[in-house]
Design an enzyme around this catalytic site. Structure first.
Site, PDB file in Angstrom:
ATOM      1  N   GLU A   1     -22.236  49.772  25.288  1.00 54.61           N
ATOM      2  CA  GLU A   1     -21.196  49.473  24.384  1.00 54.61           C
ATOM      3  C   GLU A   1     -19.937  50.554  24.392  1.00 54.61           C
ATOM      4  O   GLU A   1     -20.135  51.798  24.521  1.00 54.61           O
ATOM      5  CB  GLU A   1     -21.445  49.289  22.857  1.00 54.61           C
ATOM      6  CG  GLU A   1     -20.469  48.977  21.795  1.00 54.61           C
ATOM      7  CD  GLU A   1     -21.118  48.715  20.571  1.00 54.61           C
ATOM      8  OE1 GLU A   1     -22.165  49.403  20.191  1.00 54.61           O
ATOM      9  OE2 GLU A   1     -20.404  48.021  19.682  1.00 54.61           O
TER      10      GLU A   1
ATOM     11  N   LYS B   1     -17.418  41.184  20.322  1.00 50.66           N
ATOM     12  CA  LYS B   1     -18.241  41.593  19.126  1.00 50.66           C
ATOM     13  C   LYS B   1     -17.855  40.495  18.112  1.00 50.66           C
ATOM     14  O   LYS B   1     -16.897  40.870  17.407  1.00 50.66           O
ATOM     15  CB  LYS B   1     -18.558  42.798  18.684  1.00 50.66           C
ATOM     16  CG  LYS B   1     -19.625  43.253  18.163  1.00 50.66           C
ATOM     17  CD  LYS B   1     -19.796  44.644  17.855  1.00 50.66           C
ATOM     18  CE  LYS B   1     -20.835  45.420  17.188  1.00 50.66           C
ATOM     19  NZ  LYS B   1     -20.776  46.726  17.100  1.00 50.66           N
TER      20      LYS B   1
ATOM     21  N   CYS C   1     -24.635  45.095  20.275  1.00 47.44           N
ATOM     22  CA  CYS C   1     -25.218  46.184  19.136  1.00 47.44           C
ATOM     23  C   CYS C   1     -25.666  45.426  18.026  1.00 47.44           C
ATOM     24  O   CYS C   1     -26.674  44.729  18.017  1.00 47.44           O
ATOM     25  CB  CYS C   1     -24.279  47.155  18.961  1.00 47.44           C
ATOM     26  SG  CYS C   1     -25.114  48.581  18.507  1.00 47.44           S
TER      27      CYS C   1
END
Ligand SMILES: O=C(O)CCC(=O)C(=O)O
Length: 262
Positions: free
Chosen positions: A44, A113, A147
């Site tokens: 990431e 995200k 994540c």
């Protein structure tokens, strides 16, 4: 069908995209000359790290520099690249965005995200995405997650009920919650009967120490490969046939009762 996958887990240079581009270029060259994988995965925010207060200066305008850089590497080495995620500057703000390239250098996926992680101030500096993370790689239905997304099983389920067989997770997951990382990834693989390929970073930045422990988990929940806390190229081989085998043995997708879940 078997696929060889390389997760490049390394210590991202804080707020220094040029240094990270150089590092990744060398790591990909090494990965290809030593292992020739079908797919490479990066972590990431691998160009900037979590240098959130300087994102206006260092985020990539519409991701253009990153896209050109990854496209050229994909073509040069004829390899598929899940290009972790980068800070992408858009007119609406900066997103934490994954780009996926096939081995001809075509962009085949883009995912921003969805769940911003307040504990690391993401909600103050980043805009959330609004699209799902689907793509098809080597003819396999797959999805990207970033994540904190792995703490939301319902988000991942929305991808696996639509056919995803490999879940690619990219992360900067901190060391104090290493056991959450491992347990969540294994659970997501078992409950969705899919492969989970997860690439985390190593090292530290001014605020956090990161866990490494990139992992590849099969649809039964067995660990195929797991890295340590130091930088390394984690190589694994996955057998896609296993997804249908496990889904046949315990047919959870047929046995779901979604009308009761509301
Ligand atoms: O959920 C966690 O514990 C870590 C999440 C995180 O570090 C992130 O989303 O960047």
């Amino acid at each position: 069908m078997n696929l060889k996958i390389a997760c490049i887990q390394y210590d991202i240079e804080f707020g220094n995209p040029q240094a990270n581009f150089e590092r990744v270029s060398k790591e990909i060259e090494k990965t290809m000359s030593q292992h020739s994988p079908n797919i490479i995965v990066l972590p990431e925010l691998w160009t900037t790290g979590y240098d959130l207060t300087r994102l206006n200066e260092i985020a990539d305008d519409n991701g253009e520099e990153t896209k050109l850089f990854i496209k050229n590497l994909a073509i040069q080495y004829a390899v598929n690249i899940i290009a972790g995620s980068v800070a992408k500057k858009t007119p609406e703000g900066v997103t934490n965005t994954m780009f996926v390239f096939n081995k001809s250098g075509e962009i085949i996926g883009e995912y921003s995200k969805l769940h911003l992680f307040q504990l690391m101030d993401e909600h103050l500096y980043l805009q959330s995405g609004s699209e799902k993370g689907f793509f098809t790689i080597e003819n396999i239905p797959a999805s990207g997650m970033i994540c904190y997304d792995i703490r939301f099983p319902e988000w991942i389920r929305a991808h696996t009920t639509a056919g995803t067989e490999i879940l690619f997770v990219v992360a900067e997951w901190p060391l104090p919650r290493l056991e959450h990382w491992r347990a969540l990834l294994i659970s997501r693989a078992i409950e969705n009967q899919c492969y989970v390929v997860a690439c985390n970073r190593t090292g530290s930045d001014p605020n956090n120490q990161f866990a490494g422990h990139s992992m590849v988990i099969d649809p039964w929940g067995s660990i195929v490969a797991e890295a340590g806390t130091e930088s390394e190229i984690l190589i694994s081989e996955i057998e896609l046939g296993k997804v249908q085998e496990v889904r046949k043995q315990i047919p959870i997708f047929q046995d779901r009762r979604p009308s009761f879940y509301k």
